[in-house]
Design a protein around this motif. Structure first.
Motif, mmCIF file in Angstrom:
data_model
loop_
_atom_site.group_PDB
_atom_site.id
_atom_site.type_symbol
_atom_site.label_atom_id
_atom_site.label_comp_id
_atom_site.label_asym_id
_atom_site.label_seq_id
_atom_site.Cartn_x
_atom_site.Cartn_y
_atom_site.Cartn_z
ATOM 1 N N MET A 63 -47.280 58.939 9.328
ATOM 2 C CA MET A 63 -46.265 58.534 10.307
ATOM 3 C C MET A 63 -46.902 58.280 11.666
ATOM 4 O O MET A 63 -46.604 57.267 12.332
ATOM 5 N N GLU A 66 -49.515 55.130 11.526
ATOM 6 C CA GLU A 66 -48.886 53.818 11.384
ATOM 7 C C GLU A 66 -47.727 53.619 12.363
ATOM 8 O O GLU A 66 -47.030 52.604 12.299
ATOM 9 N N ASP A 67 -47.497 54.623 13.227
ATOM 10 C CA ASP A 67 -46.472 54.560 14.275
ATOM 11 C C ASP A 67 -45.086 54.257 13.716
ATOM 12 O O ASP A 67 -44.375 53.372 14.201
ATOM 13 N N TRP A 68 -44.696 55.018 12.688
ATOM 14 C CA TRP A 68 -43.340 54.868 12.148
ATOM 15 C C TRP A 68 -42.338 55.307 13.209
ATOM 16 O O TRP A 68 -42.551 56.315 13.902
ATOM 17 N N ARG A 69 -41.231 54.603 13.292
ATOM 18 C CA ARG A 69 -40.181 54.944 14.256
ATOM 19 C C ARG A 69 -38.840 55.036 13.535
ATOM 20 O O ARG A 69 -38.654 54.473 12.455
ATOM 21 N N SER A 72 -37.739 57.851 9.300
ATOM 22 C CA SER A 72 -38.670 57.206 8.376
ATOM 23 C C SER A 72 -38.970 58.038 7.135
ATOM 24 O O SER A 72 -39.441 57.499 6.136
ATOM 25 N N ASP A 122 -36.986 61.824 13.061
ATOM 26 C CA ASP A 122 -38.032 61.182 12.263
ATOM 27 C C ASP A 122 -37.994 61.655 10.815
ATOM 28 O O ASP A 122 -38.265 60.887 9.895
ATOM 29 N N ASP A 148 -35.155 52.254 8.646
ATOM 30 C CA ASP A 148 -36.581 52.535 8.848
ATOM 31 C C ASP A 148 -37.154 53.517 7.831
ATOM 32 O O ASP A 148 -38.320 53.909 7.960
ATOM 33 N N ARG A 150 -39.124 54.990 4.970
ATOM 34 C CA ARG A 150 -40.299 54.498 4.251
ATOM 35 C C ARG A 150 -40.730 55.417 3.115
ATOM 36 O O ARG A 150 -41.426 54.971 2.193
#
Length: 708
Positions: A63, A66-69, A72, A122, A148, A150
């Protein structure tokens, strides 16, 4: 490069400096590379084996990298209590990286829910039912709130996979994957299972074969000893006496496999001056939390529980696990055994206490399987057509309208029902008013609104049935729920009920609102809940047969009382078992076929006998997990001839034979009533068969014996 070296530097720092760990545990070390690499994975370890961290540390690292926002990562679990128990820990890990985690389920307040929509956590810890409620919600847009996502971590995935909640879980994930426009990485956490590769393939759903998949199951950690002992105590009161006398000053978790027995045992322990707490599914969430917190903080005490405390809920360091009778599976035994042995230098331990001969034999059989290294495979329920119907209605709610012929595309090819049956399923729902159609599009009909529309269609989101129950209140505090019959049975004097390990006097019952008002009382209260007895498996019943033939479990301490009692059972039951064949026994004017085949195999054999020679079957009694009742006037050789006829008609695995299904049993299948009756009956019948077990019986043949 080690798994630890692959983690984000901030996670590395906190593992060493905040947690004070010198290294990761084997499972955690081995899980980093595949989870970071995006593979679907099944992480296997005993209870308290570090599975949550094995999934979260690499997932949080990914997270951050990969800069998940937005929201996620979803963390799904079967129990609200387990999610509540995990929230603080998961939230702490997320905050290492400046991220947040929150819980959302049926007990989450409206204020917290609104905050989660605006300030999306998150990591969202939730249940499949609450996730589906978000998908169909009229107050939030799932295309925004869940866009968002993932990755999904599924805790205790084996607890989902064995029943309809598992199919519901997969269907919801497929809908979410289509909504987000991407495959979701799926990581399952599980105790030891007999078929891990199959379980992971099932969890992958439409990700297979496109997404790589790996089972992570390191060798058991060295130095963890296992101490299992079996005793015969003769009664529930005998069990209470042993528990109250042994291991004074220690924290003990005692399992029993029914709420009634939990309440009775807890009451008996309290009468003996033992600090006792209770946990089971009919207690209110507040009552369970109070009991679990009190037990966690205590030292010399016992908590008596059903399987509610089997699934990893933290109740502090345990000294002992006790088991009244035996659980139904080796997997459950391992799960409960794993609650102990967490502290360095301590052993995983369990003391099994058999209250009668049937419990003793079942415990011997289960321990024999355990000593042989056997663990049951986790098998998804077959052809859940009722879940297909439920998903169609939920999709219509989610999207407003769905294509009459294209709606299965949302479910990613899940085998919920034979594809050729789906048009007929839609026709039935339209014909009964559950759906309306217009120009090839289907949408919610008036019958669905009438039956499920209350409380924002919440009843449509749950795939398991609940019996009618009465809520018990002391003042404004909810204690739990009881079966209505416990409030209707005739009693002399005050009506006393047992709940939460205490006795209560019933002052009044509001039958309109299904509420009973109580106050604490002395004396023994009555405990009762409805429920069906579980069918034992072929593997367990065959192990019980082998025990009666002299097999003993290795590595188990057997008390002198248990040894003496099983010796008596072997002598008394010697005529019911044979090393090579099954036994037809004439005894006390009764004839029984001792198959030792398990409940589902016997259901199939009973149905097959009804086809080839129906006059063999007793009209008043049928079968259980170890025998089939026959008519008392059955002539010699007739059962053997019928078995040969079964093989001749249906082949060695009895293909084409289906057990009879009681209409009342169909009512216990959630959403069966929105299927055509014949389809619902066939769906249930498919779940009541064990063709391999039945085939094993007919291949062995029959020997006939007479006693007396």
């Amino acid at each position: 490069m080690s798994g630890f070296d692959l983690l984000h530097p901030v996670v590395q720092h906190h593992v060493v400096n905040t947690l004070g760990w010198r290294s990761l545990r084997p499972l955690q070390e081995d899980a980093v590379a595949p989870v970071l690499g995006g593979s679907d994975a099944l992480l296997l370890a005993p209870t308290a084996g570090g599975k949550t961290e094995a999934a979260l540390f690499p997932m949080l690292s990914k997270m951050a990298a990969e800069d998940w926002r937005g929201t996620s990562v979803l963390y799904l679990a079967p129990l609200r209590a387990l999610l509540n128990n995990l929230e603080h820990r998961v939230q702490g890990y997320a905050r290492w990286l400046g991220r947040d985690a929150a819980v959302r389920h049926g007990d989450t307040g409206q204020g917290a829910r609104r905050r989660q929509v605006v300030e999306r956590p998150d990591v969202l810890l939730t249940t499949p039912e609450s996730l589906e409620s978000m998908l169909v919600s009229a107050t939030l847009d799932p295309h925004v709130v869940l866009a968002d996502v993932r990755a999904v971590i599924v805790d205790e995935v084996h607890a989902f996979a064995g029943d309809d909640r598992g199919w519901h879980l997969l269907a919801v994930l497929e809908r979410l994957s289509r909504l987000t426009g991407r495959p979701l990485q799926r990581v399952g956490l599980s105790a030891t299972v007999g078929n891990p590769v199959d379980l992971l393939r099932w969890l992958q759903g439409s990700n297979h074969p496109g997404v790589p998949a790996v089972v992570v199951s390191p060798t058991a950690e060295a130095g963890v000893e296992v101490d299992i002992e079996l005793d015969f105590v003769g009664s529930l009161e005998g069990a209470a006496t042993v528990i109250s006398a042994l291991h004074r000053g220690e924290k003990r978790l005692a399992f029993a496999d029914s709420r009634r027995i939990v309440e009775r045992l807890a009451g008996s322990l309290r009468e003996r001056g033992v600090e006792t707490h209770v946990s089971h599914s009919s207690l209110s969430a507040a009552e369970r939390r109070r009991a679990e917190a009190a037990f966690s903080e205590g030292r010399d005490c016992v908590i008596v529980a059903t399987s509610t405390l089997e699934l990893g809920i933290d109740v502090g360091d345990l000294d002992r696990v006790l088991q009244l009778g035996a659980p139904g599976t080796v997997a459950s035994l391992l799960q409960r055994l794993g609650r102990t042995g967490r502290r360095p230098g301590t052993s995983r331990n369990m003391l099994l206490l058999a209250a009668d001969d049937a419990e003793l034999l079942r415990a011997f059989g289960l321990l024999l399987l355990w000593s042989e290294g056997y663990v049951e495979p986790v098998l998804p329920t077959s052809s859940p057509r009722h879940i297909a119907a439920q998903q169609l209605l939920a999709l219509a709610l989610q999207e407003g309208r769905v294509g009459r012929n294209t709606w299965p595309e949302w479910l990613g090819g899940l085998p919920l029902a034979p594809s050729e049956s789906l048009p007929g399923l839609v026709d039935h729902l339209v014909g009964t008013g559950h759906l309306d159609v217009d120009e090839g599009m289907a949408f919610i009909g008036p019958e669905t609104e009438r039956r499920y529309g209350r409380r924002h269609f919440m009843e449509l989101m749950s795939v398991f049935t609940t019996d009618p129950q009465v809520t018990v209140l002391h003042g404004r505090d909810e204690i739990g729920v009881v079966d209505p019959m416990v409030l209707l049975e005739k009693v002399q004097g005050p009506r006393l009920i047992a709940l939460a390990g205490r006795s209560w006097k019933v002052n009044s019952v509001d039958w309109t609102r299904h509420r009973a008002y109580v106050e604490p009382a002395e004396g023994r209260g009555l405990a009762r809940w409805s429920g069906s007895r579980a069918l034992l498996s072929h593997a367990l019943c065959d192990a019980m047969r082998r025990v009666l033939l002299g097999a003993d479990p290795a590595g188990v301490g057997i008390t002198r009382r248990a040894e003496g009692r099983i010796a008596e059972a072997r002598s008394q039951w010697a005529n019911r078992v044979d090393r090579e064949r099954t036994v037809v026994l004439r005894e006390d004017e009764e004839v029984r076929w001792w198959t030792w085949a398990g409940g589902r195999a016997n259901a199939l054999l009973h149905a097959a006998l009804g086809v080839v020679d129906p006059e063999l079957l007793d009209p008043d009694r049928s079968f259980d997990s170890v025998h089939i009742v026959l008519r008392a006037d059955v002539g010699p050789g007739r059962v053997g001839a019928a078995v040969r006829s079964i093989v001749g008609h249906f082949g060695p695995t009895l293909e084409g034979v289906w057990p009879d299904v009681d209409r009342r049993a169909v009512e216990g299948l959630k959403f069966a009533d929105i299927l055509p009756l014949g389809v619902a009956e066939h769906t249930l019948a498919e779940r009541l068969v064990d063709r391999a077990g039945a085939g094993n019986v007919v291949a062995r043949g029959v020997v006939e014996r007479r006693v007396g």
